[in-house]
Design a protein around this motif. Structure first.
Motif, PDB file in Angstrom:
ATOM      1  N   PHE A 128       0.894  -0.949   0.073  1.00 30.90           N
ATOM      2  CA  PHE A 128       0.055   0.107  -0.086  1.00 30.90           C
ATOM      3  C   PHE A 128       0.749   1.152  -0.051  1.00 30.90           C
ATOM      4  O   PHE A 128       0.522   2.195  -0.506  1.00 30.90           O
ATOM      5  CB  PHE A 128      -0.817  -0.086   1.397  1.00 30.90           C
ATOM      6  CG  PHE A 128      -2.152  -0.833   1.041  1.00 30.90           C
ATOM      7  CD1 PHE A 128      -3.109  -0.695   0.110  1.00 30.90           C
ATOM      8  CD2 PHE A 128      -2.303  -2.130   1.796  1.00 30.90           C
ATOM      9  CE1 PHE A 128      -4.160  -1.746   0.098  1.00 30.90           C
ATOM     10  CE2 PHE A 128      -3.279  -3.098   1.734  1.00 30.90           C
ATOM     11  CZ  PHE A 128      -4.291  -2.739   0.659  1.00 30.90           C
ATOM     12  N   ALA A 129       2.056   1.329   0.588  1.00 36.66           N
ATOM     13  CA  ALA A 129       2.850   2.402   0.624  1.00 36.66           C
ATOM     14  C   ALA A 129       3.319   2.611  -1.036  1.00 36.66           C
ATOM     15  O   ALA A 129       3.670   3.668  -1.357  1.00 36.66           O
ATOM     16  CB  ALA A 129       4.140   2.183   1.455  1.00 36.66           C
ATOM     17  N   PHE A 130       3.744   1.680  -1.536  1.00 34.72           N
ATOM     18  CA  PHE A 130       3.999   1.391  -2.796  1.00 34.72           C
ATOM     19  C   PHE A 130       3.013   1.862  -3.940  1.00 34.72           C
ATOM     20  O   PHE A 130       3.439   3.070  -4.700  1.00 34.72           O
ATOM     21  CB  PHE A 130       4.409   0.089  -3.475  1.00 34.72           C
ATOM     22  CG  PHE A 130       4.820  -0.047  -4.925  1.00 34.72           C
ATOM     23  CD1 PHE A 130       6.251   0.151  -5.366  1.00 34.72           C
ATOM     24  CD2 PHE A 130       4.042  -0.139  -5.813  1.00 34.72           C
ATOM     25  CE1 PHE A 130       6.757   0.184  -6.459  1.00 34.72           C
ATOM     26  CE2 PHE A 130       4.201  -0.260  -7.167  1.00 34.72           C
ATOM     27  CZ  PHE A 130       5.726  -0.237  -7.547  1.00 34.72           C
ATOM     28  N   ALA A 131       1.755   1.694  -3.703  1.00 32.55           N
ATOM     29  CA  ALA A 131       0.914   2.218  -4.328  1.00 32.55           C
ATOM     30  C   ALA A 131       0.308   3.684  -3.942  1.00 32.55           C
ATOM     31  O   ALA A 131       0.315   4.602  -4.880  1.00 32.55           O
ATOM     32  CB  ALA A 131      -0.491   1.529  -3.884  1.00 32.55           C
ATOM     33  N   ALA A 132       0.800   4.033  -3.109  1.00 30.12           N
ATOM     34  CA  ALA A 132       0.467   5.700  -2.348  1.00 30.12           C
ATOM     35  C   ALA A 132       1.544   6.414  -3.212  1.00 30.12           C
ATOM     36  O   ALA A 132       1.462   7.631  -3.379  1.00 30.12           O
ATOM     37  CB  ALA A 132       0.264   5.730  -0.922  1.00 30.12           C
ATOM     38  N   ALA A 133       2.782   5.819  -3.105  1.00 31.37           N
ATOM     39  CA  ALA A 133       3.958   6.570  -3.308  1.00 31.37           C
ATOM     40  C   ALA A 133       3.976   6.736  -5.023  1.00 31.37           C
ATOM     41  O   ALA A 133       4.111   7.793  -5.664  1.00 31.37           O
ATOM     42  CB  ALA A 133       5.184   5.998  -3.182  1.00 31.37           C
ATOM     43  N   VAL A 134       3.427   5.731  -5.732  1.00 34.92           N
ATOM     44  CA  VAL A 134       3.134   5.691  -7.227  1.00 34.92           C
ATOM     45  C   VAL A 134       2.173   6.674  -7.906  1.00 34.92           C
ATOM     46  O   VAL A 134       2.527   7.508  -8.595  1.00 34.92           O
ATOM     47  CB  VAL A 134       3.084   4.323  -7.652  1.00 34.92           C
ATOM     48  CG1 VAL A 134       2.460   4.522  -9.286  1.00 34.92           C
ATOM     49  CG2 VAL A 134       4.266   3.436  -7.656  1.00 34.92           C
ATOM     50  N   ARG A 135       1.126   6.620  -7.098  1.00 38.06           N
ATOM     51  CA  ARG A 135       0.114   7.559  -7.507  1.00 38.06           C
ATOM     52  C   ARG A 135       0.014   9.080  -6.759  1.00 38.06           C
ATOM     53  O   ARG A 135      -0.563   9.859  -7.082  1.00 38.06           O
ATOM     54  CB  ARG A 135      -1.507   6.991  -7.151  1.00 38.06           C
ATOM     55  CG  ARG A 135      -1.505   5.589  -7.822  1.00 38.06           C
ATOM     56  CD  ARG A 135      -2.970   4.738  -7.403  1.00 38.06           C
ATOM     57  NE  ARG A 135      -3.985   5.908  -7.457  1.00 38.06           N
ATOM     58  CZ  ARG A 135      -5.162   5.543  -6.825  1.00 38.06           C
ATOM     59  NH1 ARG A 135      -5.536   4.368  -6.310  1.00 38.06           N
ATOM     60  NH2 ARG A 135      -6.083   6.372  -7.082  1.00 38.06           N
ATOM     61  N   ILE A 136       0.938   8.977  -5.673  1.00 35.61           N
ATOM     62  CA  ILE A 136       0.988  10.423  -4.688  1.00 35.61           C
ATOM     63  C   ILE A 136      -0.561  10.510  -4.209  1.00 35.61           C
ATOM     64  O   ILE A 136      -0.766  11.698  -4.351  1.00 35.61           O
ATOM     65  CB  ILE A 136       1.665  11.553  -5.610  1.00 35.61           C
ATOM     66  CG1 ILE A 136       2.711  11.228  -6.469  1.00 35.61           C
ATOM     67  CG2 ILE A 136       1.966  12.611  -4.397  1.00 35.61           C
ATOM     68  CD1 ILE A 136       3.480  12.259  -7.266  1.00 35.61           C
ATOM     69  N   ASP A 137      -1.009   9.617  -3.755  1.00 31.11           N
ATOM     70  CA  ASP A 137      -2.414   9.752  -3.211  1.00 31.11           C
ATOM     71  C   ASP A 137      -2.484   8.943  -2.012  1.00 31.11           C
ATOM     72  O   ASP A 137      -2.217   7.911  -1.744  1.00 31.11           O
ATOM     73  CB  ASP A 137      -3.386   9.179  -4.144  1.00 31.11           C
ATOM     74  CG  ASP A 137      -4.665   9.124  -3.985  1.00 31.11           C
ATOM     75  OD1 ASP A 137      -5.013   9.876  -3.066  1.00 31.11           O
ATOM     76  OD2 ASP A 137      -5.682   8.520  -4.592  1.00 31.11           O
ATOM     77  N   PRO A 138      -2.700   9.603  -0.908  1.00 32.80           N
ATOM     78  CA  PRO A 138      -3.014   9.069   0.496  1.00 32.80           C
ATOM     79  C   PRO A 138      -4.196   8.297   0.565  1.00 32.80           C
ATOM     80  O   PRO A 138      -4.167   7.586   1.577  1.00 32.80           O
ATOM     81  CB  PRO A 138      -3.262  10.219   1.288  1.00 32.80           C
ATOM     82  CG  PRO A 138      -3.869  11.376   0.250  1.00 32.80           C
ATOM     83  CD  PRO A 138      -3.179  11.155  -0.945  1.00 32.80           C
ATOM     84  N   ASP A 139      -5.074   8.402  -0.372  1.00 37.15           N
ATOM     85  CA  ASP A 139      -6.164   7.423  -0.074  1.00 37.15           C
ATOM     86  C   ASP A 139      -5.646   5.917  -0.589  1.00 37.15           C
ATOM     87  O   ASP A 139      -6.390   5.018   0.246  1.00 37.15           O
ATOM     88  CB  ASP A 139      -7.407   7.713  -1.202  1.00 37.15           C
ATOM     89  CG  ASP A 139      -7.931   9.055  -0.902  1.00 37.15           C
ATOM     90  OD1 ASP A 139      -7.874   9.464   0.237  1.00 37.15           O
ATOM     91  OD2 ASP A 139      -8.600   9.534  -1.741  1.00 37.15           O
ATOM     92  N   ALA A 140      -4.603   5.802  -1.178  1.00 38.44           N
ATOM     93  CA  ALA A 140      -4.143   4.513  -1.204  1.00 38.44           C
ATOM     94  C   ALA A 140      -3.799   3.591  -0.081  1.00 38.44           C
ATOM     95  O   ALA A 140      -3.874   2.326   0.041  1.00 38.44           O
ATOM     96  CB  ALA A 140      -2.891   4.389  -2.388  1.00 38.44           C
TER      97      ALA A 140
END
Length: 410
Positions: free
Chosen positions: A113-125
């Protein structure tokens, strides 16, 4: 007041129990031989070392006692004694196994989930990681209740420790592991810096992420505090492992986002084009030249704005994007739907004064208004039709001259 037993005393007490079938003099001789080695190991681990640290290095006291029995040529415990001990003292592996695999699953989930949030720059991830919070809490509860010792005695943990020990014995992998081990003090500082930077980056993208920043700051402090103490207390793995997994996932995701940004910039730098991205609601958005397009205005040939224009792509798919409007009760801009109808009213946020004037000088009340007007006028270039090419004259057939009428003479 009795002195608190040291880790060596507790460990040797369990070794003595495992050797209880031997003569007392033989037990004392065995313990006297191994006591200096255990004392050296305890000094190496540092003051306040726990029994768990000795178990990690030597194995459980029971397995260590079996090795001492075998090396000294002593007989194995009688079969009846073994059965009684197995029946009375063999602990269940269910709870320590849940504690161990709960930690593993929680760490993997945090990394993803940290990977997804960093890729999208989206805290909702990061919200998906909340699904694994009960798993982690159960794991932590079982650890605190049963201790780290049963977890370290698990077969899978023992296999992992043996594998790492064999890796250290090999020259190439041993050098790599030694190098990584030397980086441990700096790693916890890196974790704290990455967590804070990650929180600030998300906050710049989404203001609501400011609520996440205190938790990341707390995690950074916990990493700096717990990391150096792992050698003496392996229970702190339940702090250090999830934080490390989160940081590693965030670093890899940030690297992926940077590569994607560079590749997209190179791909679209030659000419602006339309492509779709997603907003925080998950709806696809239009962007042009790297900038998000929230509204589209259409004009006729006379420069008059058109209303109720519906946009489709070349395959007949509607270009549906998020529609925003004013939420009357709070006076804020909110999502009210999604469609492909343009143009949309412009949503303006501001404040009102005590007379209700929008954007008043002494404004104090949040306000929102919608403006359906066109914010600019368009000068439509006149297209002059090219002059028509004259067509070639149609060939006509000239009738032959009529023969002169001859009037007969009399």
């Amino acid at each position: 007041m009795s002195e608190k037993p040291t880790a060596v005393r507790v460990y040797l007490a369990r070794v003595r129990t495992a050797l209880a079938d031997l003569p007392a003099s033989e037990i004392e001789e065995i313990l006297e031989d191994v006591r200096p080695h255990l004392a050296e190991l305890e000094a190496e681990l540092g003051e306040g070392a726990r029994v768990e640290a000795l178990i990690e290095r030597l194995g459980t006291p029971e397995s260590y006692a079996a090795e001492l029995r075998a090396s000294g040529g002593y007989p194995a415990p009688a079969e009846g004694t073994t059965q009684v001990l197995a029946t009375a003292k063999a602990p269940s592996l269910a709870k320590p196994r849940i504690a161990f695999w709960g930690l593993v699953l929680s760490a993997v989930a945090l990394a993803l989930f940290a990977f997804a949030a960093a890729v999208r720059i989206d805290p909702d991830a990061l919200l998906g990681a909340m699904l694994f919070l009960p798993v982690f809490l159960i794991s932590l509860f079982l650890l605190l209740k049963g201790g780290i010792e049963p977890v370290l005695a698990l077969p899978e943990v023992a296999w992992l420790r043996r594998t790492l020990a064999k890796g250290r014995e090999q020259e190439d992998s041993g050098k790599a592991l030694s190098y990584l081990s030397s980086l441990k003090p700096a790693w916890w500082i890196v974790c704290a810096v990455v967590l804070v930077a990650f929180g600030l980056l998300l906050m710049l993208r989404e203001r609501d992420a400011v609520l996440l920043l205190p938790f990341l700051l707390l995690a950074g402090v916990a990493a700096v505090w717990a990391g150096p103490r792992l050698r003496g207390d392996r229970r702190l793995l339940w702090v250090a492992v999830p934080i490390s997994a989160f940081v590693i996932g965030g670093i890899l995701g940030g690297f992926g986002a940077a590569v994607d940004l560079i590749s997209n910039r190179n791909s679209y730098s030659s000419s602006p084009s339309y492509y779709q991205s997603s907003d925080r609601y998950g709806n696809e958005q239009l962007t042009y030249g790297g900038r998000e397009v929230e509204n589209v205005y259409a004009f006729d040939a006379e420069g008059k704005p058109l209303t109720e224009v519906y946009l489709y792509d070349e395959e007949g798919r509607p270009l549906t994007v998020t529609r925003y409007g004013c939420e009357r009760s709070s006076g804020t801009k909110e999502k009210i739907g999604a469609d492909n109808r343009f143009p949309r009213p412009r949503v303006e946020q501001g404040v009102t004064d005590d007379q209700g004037n929008f954007n008043g000088y002494n404004g104090y009340r949040s306000a929102c208004r919608e403006d359906a007007g066109v914010p600019f006028s368009a000068a439509i270039p006149k297209v002059t039709a090219p002059p028509a090419t004259p067509s070639s004259p149609t060939a006509t057939t000239t009738p032959p001259p009529s023969s002169p009428t001859t009037t007969p003479t009399r």
